[in-house]
Design a protein around this motif. Structure first.
Motif, mmCIF file in Angstrom:
data_model
loop_
_atom_site.group_PDB
_atom_site.id
_atom_site.type_symbol
_atom_site.label_atom_id
_atom_site.label_comp_id
_atom_site.label_asym_id
_atom_site.label_seq_id
_atom_site.Cartn_x
_atom_site.Cartn_y
_atom_site.Cartn_z
ATOM 1 N N PHE A 137 0.833 -1.210 0.000
ATOM 2 C CA PHE A 137 0.000 0.000 0.000
ATOM 3 C C PHE A 137 0.867 1.260 0.000
ATOM 4 O O PHE A 137 0.569 2.228 -0.705
ATOM 5 C CB PHE A 137 -0.935 0.016 1.210
ATOM 6 N N LEU A 138 1.938 1.268 0.797
ATOM 7 C CA LEU A 138 2.828 2.429 0.822
ATOM 8 C C LEU A 138 3.470 2.652 -0.541
ATOM 9 O O LEU A 138 3.564 3.784 -1.020
ATOM 10 C CB LEU A 138 3.904 2.250 1.894
ATOM 11 N N THR A 139 3.891 1.571 -1.179
ATOM 12 C CA THR A 139 4.519 1.672 -2.498
ATOM 13 C C THR A 139 3.542 2.249 -3.520
ATOM 14 O O THR A 139 3.899 3.138 -4.298
ATOM 15 C CB THR A 139 5.031 0.293 -2.958
ATOM 16 N N VAL A 140 2.311 1.773 -3.512
ATOM 17 C CA VAL A 140 1.301 2.289 -4.446
ATOM 18 C C VAL A 140 1.080 3.780 -4.205
ATOM 19 O O VAL A 140 1.044 4.580 -5.149
ATOM 20 C CB VAL A 140 -0.024 1.499 -4.325
ATOM 21 N N GLY A 141 0.964 4.168 -2.941
ATOM 22 C CA GLY A 141 0.771 5.585 -2.626
ATOM 23 C C GLY A 141 1.936 6.438 -3.073
ATOM 24 O O GLY A 141 1.746 7.513 -3.657
ATOM 25 N N ILE A 142 3.146 5.979 -2.851
ATOM 26 C CA ILE A 142 4.341 6.738 -3.241
ATOM 27 C C ILE A 142 4.441 6.825 -4.766
ATOM 28 O O ILE A 142 4.741 7.886 -5.319
ATOM 29 C CB ILE A 142 5.604 6.111 -2.622
ATOM 30 N N LEU A 143 4.165 5.708 -5.452
ATOM 31 C CA LEU A 143 4.201 5.737 -6.916
ATOM 32 C C LEU A 143 3.134 6.661 -7.489
ATOM 33 O O LEU A 143 3.362 7.314 -8.512
ATOM 34 C CB LEU A 143 4.058 4.322 -7.477
ATOM 35 N N ILE B 137 2.032 9.402 -5.966
ATOM 36 C CA ILE B 137 2.541 10.759 -5.726
ATOM 37 C C ILE B 137 3.579 11.133 -6.775
ATOM 38 O O ILE B 137 3.592 12.250 -7.290
ATOM 39 C CB ILE B 137 3.142 10.870 -4.311
ATOM 40 N N LEU B 138 4.437 10.195 -7.116
ATOM 41 C CA LEU B 138 5.482 10.460 -8.103
ATOM 42 C C LEU B 138 4.937 10.489 -9.537
ATOM 43 O O LEU B 138 5.652 10.860 -10.464
ATOM 44 C CB LEU B 138 6.588 9.409 -7.994
ATOM 45 N N GLY B 139 3.698 10.078 -9.714
ATOM 46 C CA GLY B 139 3.093 10.092 -11.033
ATOM 47 C C GLY B 139 3.449 8.897 -11.891
ATOM 48 O O GLY B 139 3.113 8.864 -13.070
ATOM 49 N N VAL B 140 4.081 7.912 -11.324
ATOM 50 C CA VAL B 140 4.492 6.750 -12.099
ATOM 51 C C VAL B 140 3.287 5.908 -12.513
ATOM 52 O O VAL B 140 3.224 5.415 -13.628
ATOM 53 C CB VAL B 140 5.503 5.879 -11.290
ATOM 54 N N LEU B 141 2.315 5.748 -11.615
ATOM 55 C CA LEU B 141 1.157 4.916 -11.925
ATOM 56 C C LEU B 141 0.120 5.626 -12.801
ATOM 57 O O LEU B 141 -0.582 5.001 -13.561
ATOM 58 C CB LEU B 141 0.480 4.418 -10.647
ATOM 59 N N SER B 142 0.033 6.928 -12.676
ATOM 60 C CA SER B 142 -0.987 7.648 -13.436
ATOM 61 C C SER B 142 -0.488 8.137 -14.778
ATOM 62 O O SER B 142 -1.271 8.589 -15.598
ATOM 63 C CB SER B 142 -1.501 8.829 -12.617
ATOM 64 N N GLY B 143 0.796 8.069 -15.008
ATOM 65 C CA GLY B 143 1.349 8.518 -16.282
ATOM 66 C C GLY B 143 1.517 10.010 -16.370
ATOM 67 O O GLY B 143 1.795 10.541 -17.425
ATOM 68 N N SER B 144 1.335 10.725 -15.266
ATOM 69 C CA SER B 144 1.548 12.163 -15.289
ATOM 70 C C SER B 144 2.582 12.524 -14.245
ATOM 71 O O SER B 144 3.030 11.698 -13.484
ATOM 72 C CB SER B 144 0.237 12.893 -14.985
ATOM 73 N N GLY B 145 2.936 13.748 -14.182
ATOM 74 C CA GLY B 145 3.902 14.177 -13.177
ATOM 75 C C GLY B 145 5.308 14.134 -13.727
ATOM 76 O O GLY B 145 5.542 14.103 -14.928
#
Length: 139
Positions: free
Chosen positions: A117-123, A125-133
């Motif tokens: 869960f922490l990894t998903v939240g951090i990713l 925030i960094l925009g890695v999972l959403s493709g933005s940022g």
């Protein structure tokens, strides 16, 4: 979703850390006795449910105590069956079934789930999972 993931991850991770400290304390100071499974409590929740053994044991002063295991195991722990128990002599309410596999699972599972869960939240925030940022996908 990001905040929920971070909070859930942190809380579950803390539960794993707390259980590791409890196990360390019981290993250092705990007394070992035989307990008996007296029943199974059924629990239901959002992720499903389970049946958890309820164990009764008698402390060094002859006082009976009962606790519910934090992990399920009806097949392995039938009602009336004996199980090894480790408890804190100064606080018999702190007790657990004393089997290596169960102790490992009670620490490793929450640590693993919390870390996920922490990894998903951090990713997120960094925009890695959403493709933005600022991540490589957003460039």
């Amino acid at each position: 979703m990001v905040v929920m993931s971070l909070v859930a991850g942190f809380l579950v991770f803390c539960l794993g850390i707390r259980q590791a400290f409890v196990q360390h304390r019981l290993k250092r100071e705990g007394a070992r006795v035989r307990g008996r499974v007296v029943r199974h409590n059924t629990s239901t929740g959002p992720g499903g449910g389970g049946r958890f053994p309820v164990v009764e044991f008698v402390d060094a002063q002859g006082v009976p105590h009962t606790f519910q295991s934090r992990t399920s195991g009806v097949g392995r722990f039938p009602v009336g069956g004996e199980v090894p128990v480790r408890y804190a002599p100064d606080d018999p309410g702190v007790a657990q079934i004393d089997l290596l596999g169960r102790k490992f699972f009670e620490v490793a599972f929450p640590l693993l789930i919390g870390a996920m869960f922490l990894t998903v939240g951090i990713l997120e925030i960094l925009g890695v999972l959403s493709g933005s940022g600022g991540g490589p996908q957003g460039r």
